[in-house]
Design a protein around this motif. Sequence first.
Motif, PDB file in Angstrom:
ATOM      1  N   HIS A 206       0.871  -1.180   0.000  1.00 31.88           N
ATOM      2  CA  HIS A 206       0.000   0.000   0.000  1.00 31.88           C
ATOM      3  C   HIS A 206       0.904   1.225   0.000  1.00 31.88           C
ATOM      4  O   HIS A 206       1.588   1.501   0.987  1.00 31.88           O
ATOM      5  CB  HIS A 206      -0.901  -0.005   1.236  1.00 31.88           C
TER       6      HIS A 206
ATOM      7  N   LEU B 207      -2.937   1.372  -2.900  1.00 30.12           N
ATOM      8  CA  LEU B 207      -3.287   2.801  -2.848  1.00 30.12           C
ATOM      9  C   LEU B 207      -3.624   3.304  -4.255  1.00 30.12           C
ATOM     10  O   LEU B 207      -4.634   3.978  -4.458  1.00 30.12           O
ATOM     11  CB  LEU B 207      -2.127   3.600  -2.255  1.00 30.12           C
TER      12      LEU B 207
ATOM     13  N   GLU C 262      -6.885   1.962  -5.467  1.00 28.35           N
ATOM     14  CA  GLU C 262      -8.025   2.670  -4.889  1.00 28.35           C
ATOM     15  C   GLU C 262      -8.238   4.024  -5.560  1.00 28.35           C
ATOM     16  O   GLU C 262      -9.379   4.459  -5.768  1.00 28.35           O
ATOM     17  CB  GLU C 262      -7.836   2.850  -3.386  1.00 28.35           C
ATOM     18  N   GLN C 263      -7.136   4.693  -5.911  1.00 29.43           N
ATOM     19  CA  GLN C 263      -7.267   5.959  -6.640  1.00 29.43           C
ATOM     20  C   GLN C 263      -7.902   5.723  -8.017  1.00 29.43           C
ATOM     21  O   GLN C 263      -8.696   6.532  -8.487  1.00 29.43           O
ATOM     22  CB  GLN C 263      -5.889   6.616  -6.787  1.00 29.43           C
TER      23      GLN C 263
ATOM     24  N   SER D 144     -11.461   5.353  -7.402  1.00 31.86           N
ATOM     25  CA  SER D 144     -12.107   6.618  -7.027  1.00 31.86           C
ATOM     26  C   SER D 144     -12.469   7.436  -8.249  1.00 31.86           C
ATOM     27  O   SER D 144     -13.394   8.249  -8.216  1.00 31.86           O
ATOM     28  CB  SER D 144     -11.198   7.425  -6.111  1.00 31.86           C
TER      29      SER D 144
ATOM     30  N   LYS E 116     -13.484   9.821  -2.005  1.00 34.89           N
ATOM     31  CA  LYS E 116     -12.426   9.336  -1.148  1.00 34.89           C
ATOM     32  C   LYS E 116     -11.065  10.012  -1.336  1.00 34.89           C
ATOM     33  O   LYS E 116     -10.199   9.500  -2.040  1.00 34.89           O
ATOM     34  CB  LYS E 116     -12.265   7.817  -1.320  1.00 34.89           C
TER      35      LYS E 116
ATOM     36  N   TRP F 294      -6.151   8.505   1.431  1.00 37.09           N
ATOM     37  CA  TRP F 294      -5.625   7.252   0.884  1.00 37.09           C
ATOM     38  C   TRP F 294      -4.884   6.421   1.908  1.00 37.09           C
ATOM     39  O   TRP F 294      -4.243   5.427   1.543  1.00 37.09           O
ATOM     40  CB  TRP F 294      -4.702   7.545  -0.305  1.00 37.09           C
TER      41      TRP F 294
ATOM     42  N   SER G  98      -8.005   4.278   6.360  1.00 35.66           N
ATOM     43  CA  SER G  98      -9.156   4.994   5.811  1.00 35.66           C
ATOM     44  C   SER G  98      -9.757   4.258   4.630  1.00 35.66           C
ATOM     45  O   SER G  98     -10.986   4.164   4.502  1.00 35.66           O
ATOM     46  CB  SER G  98      -8.735   6.407   5.386  1.00 35.66           C
ATOM     47  N   VAL G  99      -8.886   3.728   3.741  1.00 36.30           N
ATOM     48  CA  VAL G  99      -9.391   3.007   2.587  1.00 36.30           C
ATOM     49  C   VAL G  99     -10.110   1.730   3.033  1.00 36.30           C
ATOM     50  O   VAL G  99     -11.150   1.343   2.479  1.00 36.30           O
ATOM     51  CB  VAL G  99      -8.249   2.681   1.605  1.00 36.30           C
ATOM     52  N   ARG G 100      -9.568   1.068   4.062  1.00 37.96           N
ATOM     53  CA  ARG G 100     -10.209  -0.162   4.558  1.00 37.96           C
ATOM     54  C   ARG G 100     -11.639   0.116   5.039  1.00 37.96           C
ATOM     55  O   ARG G 100     -12.523  -0.733   4.887  1.00 37.96           O
ATOM     56  CB  ARG G 100      -9.363  -0.757   5.696  1.00 37.96           C
TER      57      ARG G 100
ATOM     58  N   CYS H 108     -13.752   1.992   3.804  1.00 37.25           N
ATOM     59  CA  CYS H 108     -14.680   2.020   2.660  1.00 37.25           C
ATOM     60  C   CYS H 108     -15.225   0.641   2.348  1.00 37.25           C
ATOM     61  O   CYS H 108     -16.294   0.516   1.743  1.00 37.25           O
ATOM     62  CB  CYS H 108     -13.965   2.574   1.427  1.00 37.25           C
TER      63      CYS H 108
ATOM     64  N   GLN I  43     -10.748  -5.142  -2.944  1.00 38.39           N
ATOM     65  CA  GLN I  43     -10.706  -4.335  -4.171  1.00 38.39           C
ATOM     66  C   GLN I  43     -11.001  -5.193  -5.402  1.00 38.39           C
ATOM     67  O   GLN I  43     -11.676  -4.743  -6.330  1.00 38.39           O
ATOM     68  CB  GLN I  43      -9.337  -3.667  -4.302  1.00 38.39           C
TER      69      GLN I  43
END
Length: 236
Positions: free
Chosen positions: A136, A166, A169-170, A173, A179, A182, A186-188, A190, A215
Amino acid sequence: MLAWFKSTPLKQLEAQRDRIATQVYPEPLQSLVSTPLADTLTDARLLDVIVLDFETNGLNPQVHNVLSMGWVEITNGIINLGSARHYLIRSETAITGDSAMIHHLLPEQLNKAGLDEHRAFSQLLKAMVGKIVIAHGSVIEKGFLEHYINQHYHLSSLPILWLDTLKIEQYRSQIRSTKPDWRLASVRKCYHLPDYPAHHALMDAIATAELYLAQLHGLFGSAPAKLEVLIKASQR
């Protein structure tokens, strides 16, 4: 999509592997760089994966050190906790108060229980053979790993496939337009994944492994999770 791969970092990895194929390196590095890369059209759920995390006393591999490392493997889409490893590493470099407050690693703890750096990295390289590597915010782990490889084996970079949860996730997004935070925890959230203590190398590796599987489900559902999509997302 295919056009992207005709001139992409994947081709550069293949070219680098071809260049170093005629040289002989000590094991496990030799096995790591000579094992063929995965086919990018493969369903990522079918690939062997290693998820890793480093705790360091700074962000610059030229002057800072890895203080602990942790990893766990994913096989056939299942986190294999039996493969989990966590090593403290002896360090001659001073640990600042700020970094100690983040990872709670003290010099006396590392000097008493830590492994020699070379032994720890050798164990990691051995575990990486034949696997996709995930972190990550992988710029940290990649930077320190490649610095070690350069210092000991004079290779400027390591021609392996990295995925970055990371960056993935971007990428997601952009589809969802949400969101901005990152950080791993915080991502978890979601994905309704539980809270874990942060800045412990093994806990962060396991947390990242869980996030990666979540993901895959979020991006692909029950459809094949094409590796080429994840590579592209991780290199944006």
